[in-house]
Design a protein around this motif. Structure first.
Motif, PDB file in Angstrom:
ATOM      1  N   GLN A  43       0.778  -1.271  -0.065  1.00 52.72           N
ATOM      2  CA  GLN A  43      -0.019   0.040  -0.222  1.00 52.72           C
ATOM      3  C   GLN A  43       0.791   1.265   0.019  1.00 52.72           C
ATOM      4  O   GLN A  43       0.627   2.397  -0.743  1.00 52.72           O
ATOM      5  CB  GLN A  43      -0.940   0.042   1.267  1.00 52.72           C
ATOM      6  CG  GLN A  43      -2.002  -1.036   1.172  1.00 52.72           C
ATOM      7  CD  GLN A  43      -1.540  -2.377   1.835  1.00 52.72           C
ATOM      8  OE1 GLN A  43      -0.370  -2.679   2.169  1.00 52.72           O
ATOM      9  NE2 GLN A  43      -2.384  -3.455   1.566  1.00 52.72           N
ATOM     10  N   GLU A  44       2.024   1.324   0.820  1.00 53.24           N
ATOM     11  CA  GLU A  44       2.847   2.380   0.780  1.00 53.24           C
ATOM     12  C   GLU A  44       3.559   2.543  -0.547  1.00 53.24           C
ATOM     13  O   GLU A  44       3.669   3.793  -0.893  1.00 53.24           O
ATOM     14  CB  GLU A  44       3.957   2.387   1.854  1.00 53.24           C
ATOM     15  CG  GLU A  44       3.364   2.355   3.168  1.00 53.24           C
ATOM     16  CD  GLU A  44       4.392   2.080   4.321  1.00 53.24           C
ATOM     17  OE1 GLU A  44       4.287   2.527   5.424  1.00 53.24           O
ATOM     18  OE2 GLU A  44       5.137   1.223   3.924  1.00 53.24           O
ATOM     19  N   MET A  45       3.857   1.587  -1.313  1.00 57.34           N
ATOM     20  CA  MET A  45       4.676   1.617  -2.301  1.00 57.34           C
ATOM     21  C   MET A  45       3.620   1.958  -3.454  1.00 57.34           C
ATOM     22  O   MET A  45       3.935   3.117  -4.188  1.00 57.34           O
ATOM     23  CB  MET A  45       5.100   0.169  -2.973  1.00 57.34           C
ATOM     24  CG  MET A  45       6.465  -0.149  -2.331  1.00 57.34           C
ATOM     25  SD  MET A  45       7.788   1.253  -2.207  1.00 57.34           S
ATOM     26  CE  MET A  45       8.064   1.330  -3.683  1.00 57.34           C
ATOM     27  N   GLN A  46       2.349   1.668  -3.596  1.00 56.74           N
ATOM     28  CA  GLN A  46       1.459   1.943  -4.374  1.00 56.74           C
ATOM     29  C   GLN A  46       0.987   3.761  -4.266  1.00 56.74           C
ATOM     30  O   GLN A  46       0.906   4.248  -5.210  1.00 56.74           O
ATOM     31  CB  GLN A  46       0.052   1.121  -4.297  1.00 56.74           C
ATOM     32  CG  GLN A  46      -0.776   1.639  -5.586  1.00 56.74           C
ATOM     33  CD  GLN A  46      -0.441   1.335  -6.652  1.00 56.74           C
ATOM     34  OE1 GLN A  46       0.091   0.188  -7.072  1.00 56.74           O
ATOM     35  NE2 GLN A  46      -0.403   2.421  -7.813  1.00 56.74           N
ATOM     36  N   ALA A  47       1.006   4.066  -2.939  1.00 63.40           N
ATOM     37  CA  ALA A  47       0.643   5.546  -2.543  1.00 63.40           C
ATOM     38  C   ALA A  47       1.637   6.245  -3.088  1.00 63.40           C
ATOM     39  O   ALA A  47       1.419   7.387  -3.730  1.00 63.40           O
ATOM     40  CB  ALA A  47       0.455   5.586  -1.010  1.00 63.40           C
ATOM     41  N   ALA A  48       2.858   5.772  -2.833  1.00 61.19           N
ATOM     42  CA  ALA A  48       4.156   6.732  -3.464  1.00 61.19           C
ATOM     43  C   ALA A  48       4.225   6.565  -4.784  1.00 61.19           C
ATOM     44  O   ALA A  48       4.548   7.766  -5.403  1.00 61.19           O
ATOM     45  CB  ALA A  48       5.395   6.061  -2.746  1.00 61.19           C
ATOM     46  N   ILE A  49       4.179   5.704  -5.520  1.00 65.33           N
ATOM     47  CA  ILE A  49       4.157   5.745  -7.059  1.00 65.33           C
ATOM     48  C   ILE A  49       3.056   6.625  -7.374  1.00 65.33           C
ATOM     49  O   ILE A  49       3.395   7.223  -8.286  1.00 65.33           O
ATOM     50  CB  ILE A  49       4.065   4.132  -7.438  1.00 65.33           C
ATOM     51  CG1 ILE A  49       5.347   3.564  -7.195  1.00 65.33           C
ATOM     52  CG2 ILE A  49       3.572   4.231  -9.019  1.00 65.33           C
ATOM     53  CD1 ILE A  49       5.211   1.930  -7.613  1.00 65.33           C
ATOM     54  N   SER A  50       1.990   6.336  -7.027  1.00 66.34           N
ATOM     55  CA  SER A  50       0.848   7.045  -7.536  1.00 66.34           C
ATOM     56  C   SER A  50       0.963   8.682  -7.417  1.00 66.34           C
ATOM     57  O   SER A  50       0.541   9.354  -8.194  1.00 66.34           O
ATOM     58  CB  SER A  50      -0.432   6.890  -6.721  1.00 66.34           C
ATOM     59  OG  SER A  50      -0.921   5.428  -7.075  1.00 66.34           O
ATOM     60  N   SER A  51       1.507   9.176  -6.071  1.00 65.57           N
ATOM     61  CA  SER A  51       1.649  10.406  -5.774  1.00 65.57           C
ATOM     62  C   SER A  51       3.017  11.173  -6.891  1.00 65.57           C
ATOM     63  O   SER A  51       2.731  12.195  -7.217  1.00 65.57           O
ATOM     64  CB  SER A  51       2.360  10.704  -4.397  1.00 65.57           C
ATOM     65  OG  SER A  51       2.604  11.781  -3.888  1.00 65.57           O
ATOM     66  N   VAL A  52       3.744  10.352  -6.942  1.00 66.10           N
ATOM     67  CA  VAL A  52       5.048  10.806  -8.000  1.00 66.10           C
ATOM     68  C   VAL A  52       4.635  10.806  -9.274  1.00 66.10           C
ATOM     69  O   VAL A  52       4.784  11.747  -9.885  1.00 66.10           O
ATOM     70  CB  VAL A  52       6.466   9.677  -7.840  1.00 66.10           C
ATOM     71  CG1 VAL A  52       7.302   9.904  -8.916  1.00 66.10           C
ATOM     72  CG2 VAL A  52       6.731   9.650  -6.471  1.00 66.10           C
ATOM     73  N   LYS A  53       3.713   9.823  -9.634  1.00 67.29           N
ATOM     74  CA  LYS A  53       3.020  10.112 -11.036  1.00 67.29           C
ATOM     75  C   LYS A  53       2.330  11.250 -11.131  1.00 67.29           C
ATOM     76  O   LYS A  53       2.410  11.887 -12.306  1.00 67.29           O
ATOM     77  CB  LYS A  53       2.289   8.797 -11.436  1.00 67.29           C
ATOM     78  CG  LYS A  53       2.998   7.441 -11.587  1.00 67.29           C
ATOM     79  CD  LYS A  53       2.152   6.371 -11.922  1.00 67.29           C
ATOM     80  CE  LYS A  53       2.554   5.537 -12.891  1.00 67.29           C
ATOM     81  NZ  LYS A  53       1.464   4.374 -13.177  1.00 67.29           N
ATOM     82  N   LYS A  54       1.472  11.675  -9.977  1.00 71.48           N
ATOM     83  CA  LYS A  54       0.660  12.871 -10.328  1.00 71.48           C
ATOM     84  C   LYS A  54       1.562  13.968 -10.422  1.00 71.48           C
ATOM     85  O   LYS A  54       0.764  14.891 -11.280  1.00 71.48           O
ATOM     86  CB  LYS A  54      -0.006  12.868  -9.041  1.00 71.48           C
ATOM     87  CG  LYS A  54      -1.381  13.985  -8.827  1.00 71.48           C
ATOM     88  CD  LYS A  54      -1.776  14.326  -7.333  1.00 71.48           C
ATOM     89  CE  LYS A  54      -2.416  13.088  -7.092  1.00 71.48           C
ATOM     90  NZ  LYS A  54      -3.301  13.507  -5.734  1.00 71.48           N
TER      91      LYS A  54
END
Length: 96
Positions: free
Chosen positions: A62-73
């Protein structure tokens, strides 16, 4: 890292529950990884993952997905393409 030096993604709501130590590690990883080719990036990630392990930094999916999503944004189109390519290669590698 001061508040002004932080990349925008680090202040995103998606990553608010990730510890500052983990966020700093990810920021360092993303900053140092910028401009690298896909091959260079894969070679760069291996020692970074070893460093995370040595520092007892364990990221939940979940942390990895949140970080990746945030960076992509907050990424440019070129950065998004690189991120997606690397993620696709990791998925293929993990599925073998």
């Amino acid at each position: 890292m001061t508040e002004q030096e932080k990349p925008k993604w680090m202040s995103d709501e998606l990553v608010k529950d990730i510890s500052p130590k983990k966020l700093d590690f990810l920021a360092q990883m993303f900053t140092q990884g910028q401009g690298k080719s896909q091959k260079e990036m894969m070679m760069f990630l291996m020692p970074m993952m070893k460093k995370a392990k040595q520092e007892n930094l364990v990221f939940t999916p979940q942390e990895m997905q949140a970080a990746i999503s945030s960076v992509k944004k907050y990424s440019t189109q070129e950065e998004l393409e690189k991120i997606n390519d690397i993620l696709e290669k990791n998925l293929k590698k993990g599925g073998q």
